[in-house]
Structure formats: C-alpha cells, structure tokens
Scaffold this motif. Structure first.
Motif, PDB file in Angstrom:
ATOM      1  N   UNK A 165      28.636  56.649  24.790  1.00 15.22           N
ATOM      2  CA  UNK A 165      27.665  57.453  24.064  1.00 15.22           C
ATOM      3  C   UNK A 165      26.296  56.806  24.120  1.00 15.22           C
ATOM      4  N   UNK A 166      25.289  57.684  24.027  1.00 12.87           N
ATOM      5  CA  UNK A 166      23.891  57.259  23.965  1.00 12.87           C
ATOM      6  C   UNK A 166      23.301  57.817  22.678  1.00 12.87           C
ATOM      7  N   UNK A 167      22.668  56.947  21.900  1.00 15.24           N
ATOM      8  CA  UNK A 167      21.979  57.361  20.684  1.00 15.24           C
ATOM      9  C   UNK A 167      20.507  57.048  20.897  1.00 15.24           C
ATOM     10  N   UNK A 168      19.657  58.089  21.027  1.00 10.40           N
ATOM     11  CA  UNK A 168      18.235  57.829  21.291  1.00 10.40           C
ATOM     12  C   UNK A 168      17.543  57.217  20.071  1.00 10.40           C
ATOM     13  N   UNK A 169      16.369  56.661  20.304  1.00  8.02           N
ATOM     14  CA  UNK A 169      15.567  56.085  19.220  1.00  8.02           C
ATOM     15  C   UNK A 169      15.241  57.173  18.200  1.00  8.02           C
ATOM     16  N   UNK A 170      15.318  56.828  16.922  1.00  9.21           N
ATOM     17  CA  UNK A 170      15.047  57.805  15.857  1.00  9.21           C
ATOM     18  C   UNK A 170      14.505  57.091  14.627  1.00  9.21           C
ATOM     19  N   UNK A 171      13.995  57.875  13.694  1.00 10.39           N
ATOM     20  CA  UNK A 171      13.532  57.339  12.410  1.00 10.39           C
ATOM     21  C   UNK A 171      14.574  57.700  11.358  1.00 10.39           C
ATOM     22  N   UNK A 172      14.954  56.698  10.575  1.00  9.31           N
ATOM     23  CA  UNK A 172      15.952  56.960   9.538  1.00  9.31           C
ATOM     24  C   UNK A 172      15.293  57.542   8.284  1.00  9.31           C
ATOM     25  N   UNK A 173      16.080  57.757   7.242  1.00 15.85           N
ATOM     26  CA  UNK A 173      15.574  58.411   6.031  1.00 15.85           C
ATOM     27  C   UNK A 173      14.548  57.564   5.294  1.00 15.85           C
ATOM     28  N   UNK A 174      14.468  56.238   5.598  1.00 16.36           N
ATOM     29  CA  UNK A 174      13.464  55.384   4.977  1.00 16.36           C
ATOM     30  C   UNK A 174      12.207  55.275   5.829  1.00 16.36           C
ATOM     31  N   UNK A 175      12.170  55.926   6.976  1.00 16.05           N
ATOM     32  CA  UNK A 175      11.006  55.882   7.845  1.00 16.05           C
ATOM     33  C   UNK A 175      11.028  54.751   8.858  1.00 16.05           C
ATOM     34  N   UNK A 176      12.105  54.005   8.907  1.00 18.80           N
ATOM     35  CA  UNK A 176      12.211  52.906   9.866  1.00 18.80           C
ATOM     36  C   UNK A 176      12.597  53.457  11.239  1.00 18.80           C
ATOM     37  N   UNK A 177      12.018  52.878  12.276  1.00 17.40           N
ATOM     38  CA  UNK A 177      12.364  53.277  13.635  1.00 17.40           C
ATOM     39  C   UNK A 177      13.584  52.471  14.081  1.00 17.40           C
ATOM     40  N   UNK A 178      14.616  53.175  14.444  1.00 17.94           N
ATOM     41  CA  UNK A 178      15.849  52.548  14.917  1.00 17.94           C
ATOM     42  C   UNK A 178      15.864  52.653  16.438  1.00 17.94           C
ATOM     43  N   UNK A 179      16.072  51.512  17.112  1.00 14.89           N
ATOM     44  CA  UNK A 179      16.064  51.490  18.572  1.00 14.89           C
ATOM     45  C   UNK A 179      17.244  52.271  19.146  1.00 14.89           C
ATOM     46  N   UNK A 180      17.122  52.629  20.413  1.00 12.45           N
ATOM     47  CA  UNK A 180      18.208  53.334  21.090  1.00 12.45           C
ATOM     48  C   UNK A 180      19.454  52.463  21.134  1.00 12.45           C
TER      49      UNK A 180
END
Length: 169
Positions: free
Chosen positions: A33-48
């Motif tokens: 699986x691939x999970x692209x970079x996203x922002x979580x509910x706290x506004x933090x950027x989570x890397x791919x």
C-alpha cells in the motif's frame, strides 16, 4: 486482531484522512500500500508511507525472503515506482540463470583442480612432528629421561659473562 482494534483503526483512518491505496501484491500473497502525504486533524503534515500487509499475519511466521527484493526496494524508497509482475518474473529468471552458471562453473573448477592435482603433484607425505621447535630436544630421536634443570644447583651471582666482564663491578 480483535474486533475492537479493527474498529479503532477504521475510526482513526476516518479522522486522520489517511487514504491507503493498494499498489500491488506479490506471489506470496503480501499486499503493498501507498499512503500519500496528508495533513492530520491537528494540521500536522504526515509524510508519505509505503507499507506491506503480510500474508502471514503473525510476526513470528515471517521469514527472510518472504518479501521479494523489488518490493523491498520500493518499501525502503530506493526505487520510486512499484515493480511490475513482468519485472519480478524477469529478475527471478535471471537469478535462476546465475545459480545454474555458478553451479556449472564450480563443477568445472573442481574437475580442473582434480586433474591438475593428479598430473603435477606427488602424493602427500605423511610427516610426524614430535614436540615444538622451541623445545631443547626438538629434532632428536628421543628426549632424555634425566632432568635438565639446574634449579637445585643454581647459585645467585655465580654466572659470569663469556668475555670475562662482570656487570656488577
């Protein structure tokens, strides 16, 4: 996994906006699986992320080699694109060819060594070594039974150098 863990994971993914996209499977049944970079509910950027779901759910059942080399390179981000099935099959065929060539090479090398040993070398000579080279009786037929130590007769200061000079004077 228990029902509560699965429920928590589904709820967490819904809140964290984590989108898991399946990019492939291998011949062992592992899913990648691939999970692209996203922002979580706290506004933090989570890397791919690149993850694998093993066909063997228990970690204790994992063996080295359960993940093909091409997929492991993709997981570790040493390659950008996931491998195709054709690429994996081509590499497997190449590995088998290399194994066969090395086996043939070592068999030929062994035959050549045996032939050259028969032609050029005399048969090995059996030698029997008694004692150690630093021993006083090394190379002699039999060591004497009489003691060679001067421990009982030694007197301090009785030894004199060969040239007649004394270092104590």
């Amino acid at each position: 996994m228990g029902l509560s863990q699965n429920l928590f994971r589904v709820l967490w993914r819904a809140l964290s906006k984590e989108v898991k996209e399946q990019v492939g499977t291998d011949r062992f049944g592992n899913k990648y699986y691939y999970i692209p970079e996203y922002k979580n509910w706290r506004g933090q950027t989570i890397r791919e992320k690149r993850i694998v779901e093993s066909a063997n759910k228990r970690e204790i059942d994992y063996e080295v080699g359960d993940i093909p080399t091409e997929w492991e390179a993709w997981i570790r981000k040493t390659r950008k694109t996931p491998p195709t099935m054709e690429e994996i099959m081509k590499n497997e065929k190449y590995k088998e060819e290399i194994k066969m060539k090395t086996k043939d090479f070592y068999e030929k090398e062994k035959l050549l060594r045996e032939e050259s040993n028969k032609e050029h070398l005399a048969p090995p000579v059996q030698t029997q070594i008694k004692g150690h080279a630093s021993a006083p009786d090394f190379g002699k037929e039999e060591s004497s039974v009489a003691p060679t130590s001067t421990g009982k007769t030694f007197q301090p200061g009785s030894w004199m150098p060969q040239d007649g000079k004394s270092h104590n004077q």
